[in-house]
Motif scaffolding. Sequence first.
Motif, PDB file in Angstrom:
ATOM      1  N   ALA A 107      60.962 -41.671   7.260  1.00  0.00           N
ATOM      2  CA  ALA A 107      62.141 -40.804   7.350  1.00  0.00           C
ATOM      3  C   ALA A 107      61.902 -39.494   6.606  1.00  0.00           C
ATOM      4  O   ALA A 107      62.328 -38.429   7.067  1.00  0.00           O
ATOM      5  N   MET A 108      61.215 -39.557   5.473  1.00  0.00           N
ATOM      6  CA  MET A 108      60.912 -38.340   4.709  1.00  0.00           C
ATOM      7  C   MET A 108      60.000 -37.410   5.508  1.00  0.00           C
ATOM      8  O   MET A 108      60.153 -36.184   5.445  1.00  0.00           O
ATOM      9  N   VAL A 109      59.053 -37.969   6.247  1.00  0.00           N
ATOM     10  CA  VAL A 109      58.167 -37.153   7.088  1.00  0.00           C
ATOM     11  C   VAL A 109      59.004 -36.351   8.079  1.00  0.00           C
ATOM     12  O   VAL A 109      58.809 -35.140   8.248  1.00  0.00           O
ATOM     13  N   HIS A 110      59.934 -37.019   8.745  1.00  0.00           N
ATOM     14  CA  HIS A 110      60.752 -36.344   9.747  1.00  0.00           C
ATOM     15  C   HIS A 110      61.745 -35.374   9.104  1.00  0.00           C
ATOM     16  O   HIS A 110      62.006 -34.300   9.658  1.00  0.00           O
ATOM     17  N   ALA A 111      62.281 -35.702   7.946  1.00  0.00           N
ATOM     18  CA  ALA A 111      63.164 -34.782   7.227  1.00  0.00           C
ATOM     19  C   ALA A 111      62.393 -33.520   6.834  1.00  0.00           C
ATOM     20  O   ALA A 111      62.927 -32.405   6.939  1.00  0.00           O
ATOM     21  N   ASN A 112      61.157 -33.676   6.418  1.00  0.00           N
ATOM     22  CA  ASN A 112      60.331 -32.513   6.073  1.00  0.00           C
ATOM     23  C   ASN A 112      60.073 -31.636   7.292  1.00  0.00           C
ATOM     24  O   ASN A 112      60.032 -30.403   7.182  1.00  0.00           O
ATOM     25  N   ARG A 113      59.899 -32.257   8.469  1.00  0.00           N
ATOM     26  CA  ARG A 113      59.714 -31.478   9.697  1.00  0.00           C
ATOM     27  C   ARG A 113      60.968 -30.674  10.010  1.00  0.00           C
ATOM     28  O   ARG A 113      60.881 -29.523  10.431  1.00  0.00           O
ATOM     29  N   VAL A 114      62.131 -31.280   9.803  1.00  0.00           N
ATOM     30  CA  VAL A 114      63.387 -30.558  10.032  1.00  0.00           C
ATOM     31  C   VAL A 114      63.480 -29.395   9.063  1.00  0.00           C
ATOM     32  O   VAL A 114      63.795 -28.265   9.450  1.00  0.00           O
ATOM     33  N   ARG A 115      63.176 -29.641   7.793  1.00  0.00           N
ATOM     34  CA  ARG A 115      63.238 -28.566   6.780  1.00  0.00           C
ATOM     35  C   ARG A 115      62.303 -27.420   7.136  1.00  0.00           C
ATOM     36  O   ARG A 115      62.629 -26.250   6.914  1.00  0.00           O
ATOM     37  N   ALA A 116      61.137 -27.752   7.679  1.00  0.00           N
ATOM     38  CA  ALA A 116      60.154 -26.718   8.025  1.00  0.00           C
ATOM     39  C   ALA A 116      60.612 -25.861   9.200  1.00  0.00           C
ATOM     40  O   ALA A 116      60.118 -24.743   9.369  1.00  0.00           O
ATOM     41  N   SER A 117      61.546 -26.360   9.998  1.00  0.00           N
ATOM     42  CA  SER A 117      61.985 -25.611  11.179  1.00  0.00           C
ATOM     43  C   SER A 117      63.390 -25.038  11.044  1.00  0.00           C
ATOM     44  O   SER A 117      64.000 -24.646  12.038  1.00  0.00           O
ATOM     45  N   LEU A 118      63.911 -24.981   9.818  1.00  0.00           N
ATOM     46  CA  LEU A 118      65.275 -24.477   9.614  1.00  0.00           C
ATOM     47  C   LEU A 118      65.404 -23.032  10.085  1.00  0.00           C
ATOM     48  O   LEU A 118      64.548 -22.195   9.789  1.00  0.00           O
ATOM     49  N   PRO A 119      66.477 -22.734  10.816  1.00  0.00           N
ATOM     50  CA  PRO A 119      66.716 -21.352  11.218  1.00  0.00           C
ATOM     51  C   PRO A 119      67.103 -20.492  10.016  1.00  0.00           C
ATOM     52  O   PRO A 119      67.459 -21.017   8.961  1.00  0.00           O
ATOM     53  N   ALA A 120      67.074 -19.197  10.206  1.00  0.00           N
ATOM     54  CA  ALA A 120      67.373 -18.264   9.107  1.00  0.00           C
ATOM     55  C   ALA A 120      68.830 -18.321   8.681  1.00  0.00           C
ATOM     56  O   ALA A 120      69.157 -18.023   7.540  1.00  0.00           O
ATOM     57  N   ASP A 121      69.730 -18.708   9.590  1.00  0.00           N
ATOM     58  CA  ASP A 121      71.151 -18.704   9.290  1.00  0.00           C
ATOM     59  C   ASP A 121      71.770 -20.014   9.767  1.00  0.00           C
ATOM     60  O   ASP A 121      71.175 -20.746  10.545  1.00  0.00           O
ATOM     61  N   GLY A 122      72.956 -20.322   9.283  1.00  0.00           N
ATOM     62  CA  GLY A 122      73.651 -21.531   9.699  1.00  0.00           C
ATOM     63  C   GLY A 122      73.545 -22.630   8.656  1.00  0.00           C
ATOM     64  O   GLY A 122      72.977 -22.448   7.579  1.00  0.00           O
ATOM     65  N   GLU A 123      74.121 -23.775   8.997  1.00  0.00           N
ATOM     66  CA  GLU A 123      74.165 -24.912   8.075  1.00  0.00           C
ATOM     67  C   GLU A 123      73.536 -26.141   8.736  1.00  0.00           C
ATOM     68  O   GLU A 123      73.853 -26.470   9.872  1.00  0.00           O
ATOM     69  N   VAL A 124      72.656 -26.803   7.993  1.00  0.00           N
ATOM     70  CA  VAL A 124      72.001 -28.026   8.470  1.00  0.00           C
ATOM     71  C   VAL A 124      72.119 -29.069   7.372  1.00  0.00           C
ATOM     72  O   VAL A 124      71.863 -28.785   6.204  1.00  0.00           O
TER      73      VAL A 124
END
Length: 101
Positions: free
Chosen positions: A50-67
């Motif tokens: 799960a941490m691997v996939h969470a890190n992938r999400v963090r690496a692709s965060l857009p410049a604006d908005g909320e995740v």
Amino acid sequence: MWIIVLFDLPTDTPEARLEYTQFRKGLLKDSFIMMQYSVYMRHCNSDENAMVHANRVRASLPADGEVRIIKITDQQFGRIEVYYGKKRRPTENAPSQLAFF
């Protein structure tokens, strides 16, 4: 273990829509499935996975908005109450795990 990604991203400009689309397509490429609009989920075999996939999400965060990223156990996921109108439906099952011998 389940990882759930909730997001609220702007789509008011062509650039923002492109970032939204790229973020969403990245989730789909990483085997997330849509749970609801702007809510995607993925089953993981362990907290480490799960941490691997969470890190992938963090690496692709857009410049604006909320995740937001939430990790919950299979047992917690099974306690989610799902309703379509006033009628309750069962919660999705975890995918069966592969066994190698």
